[in-house]
Design a protein around this motif. Sequence first.
Motif, short mmCIF file in Angstrom:
data_model
loop_
_atom_site.label_atom_id
_atom_site.label_comp_id
_atom_site.label_asym_id
_atom_site.label_seq_id
_atom_site.Cartn_x
_atom_site.Cartn_y
_atom_site.Cartn_z
N LEU A 166 -5.45 -5.63 -21.45
CA LEU A 166 -5.36 -6.71 -20.45
C LEU A 166 -4.52 -6.29 -19.26
O LEU A 166 -4.83 -6.63 -18.11
CB LEU A 166 -4.78 -7.96 -21.10
N GLU A 199 -2.41 -16.41 -22.15
CA GLU A 199 -2.61 -15.28 -23.06
C GLU A 199 -3.88 -14.51 -22.71
O GLU A 199 -4.69 -14.20 -23.59
CB GLU A 199 -2.67 -15.77 -24.50
N GLY A 200 -4.09 -14.23 -21.44
CA GLY A 200 -5.28 -13.48 -21.08
C GLY A 200 -5.59 -13.55 -19.60
O GLY A 200 -4.72 -13.83 -18.77
N SER A 202 -9.40 -12.44 -23.47
CA SER A 202 -8.13 -12.32 -24.20
C SER A 202 -8.36 -11.25 -25.25
O SER A 202 -8.60 -10.10 -24.89
CB SER A 202 -7.72 -13.66 -24.80
#
Length: 398
Positions: free
Chosen positions: A310, A339-340, A361
């Motif tokens: 990521l 979270e992503g 994610s």
Amino acid sequence: MPNFKVKKIKKLILPFRKDEVELEWMAENDNVILIYTKVNEESFFLQVKKEKDSFIIKGDKHTKPSKIAYLQKSLQVFRDYFCHNEDIISEAFAFKHNALIEKTSLIAYDFDQLLAQIKGKIYIEIGFGSGRHLLYQAKNNPDVLVIGIEIYNPAITQVAKLAKKQNINNILLIQSDARLLLSVLKPNSVEKIFLHFPVPWDKKPHRRVIARNFCEECARVLGKNGRFELRTDSCEYFDFTLKQFLCFNSPKFTLKKNENLEISSKYEDRWKKQNKDIFDLWVWNLDNVCDGLNLDDFDFSDITFNANDLILLEKNFKNLTLKGDDYFLHFENLYQVKEGLIFKIAFGAFNKPEHCYIGVSKNIEFLFKKPFKIKENLKAIEKLKKVLKFHFDVIVFS
């Protein structure tokens, strides 16, 4: 598009719920905050655009809900709970509390819903406008489902009201590009396609609905016994359409001029008052052209990401366009979530592009709805998977 402008906003603490509106989570970059919003089970993004000394809050145009009232209600909730009245600079929306009414079964709000309702004989009218011809066909063919395609939502709402008033239930209306609808219908599933008084675009022929690939889609969904009917006041558009269908092996035609029909559209009434000629072109016996592409579902199950992946995706992101022979893939924007990441992309065929948000994610998913399963979209998504796998490494562009 409904919106309002404000000097500043309060701290966004999500999730937040008020009545039918749920503001669930947000994604952002340097210029925009996207707020994932739900109203009555429909989801879309509110967009908070940052300017020098203010913010503009509006709906994201590529995820807008089926009813404008859902967006208006969401804007009202955001304004009332995340802004101070004295900071409001301007407003361009007005919400009526009786606007959040039940959906009508005469309107399909997405293609999945439309396809689920298709049974038996089908007629399609492209650009039905005031709906005179569409309602006439439905009333006189009660055993046929008449599907109306229109890009203007007010026309859809108005014709649905007229149908209910006349107790006509065998219609299904959808706001879409006709080329997209045809591409997802089954072969030999349609009996007639009507295109009455389309915008001729004589000076910009590339903007016409009629094109070679459109004619091929007509051939695929109509079958040999199905019929395409054009009615136009433009002799140039008539000739252009005839030439497109002459590319097939053994098409059959009926040509008419100044034929009086039992039903007349408001445009036709106008042209007749001006003594303009009206042309009809009926086409059938079209051979189906199929390249045999297997339209499997979009599948990202073979791709997973960790935290380092990521980081690389965010670091290497580029606003760029990749082109193939018959498709393209454009990376428009990147947004950060808790979270992503979220990518906004445009892709597919050059003349019927799609816009989607992709959540990344540990896995990859479409945030709202999946694209239509047409060959150009599948090719573009395959390219997307390669780009993400290699974290925008230059080797994927060769």
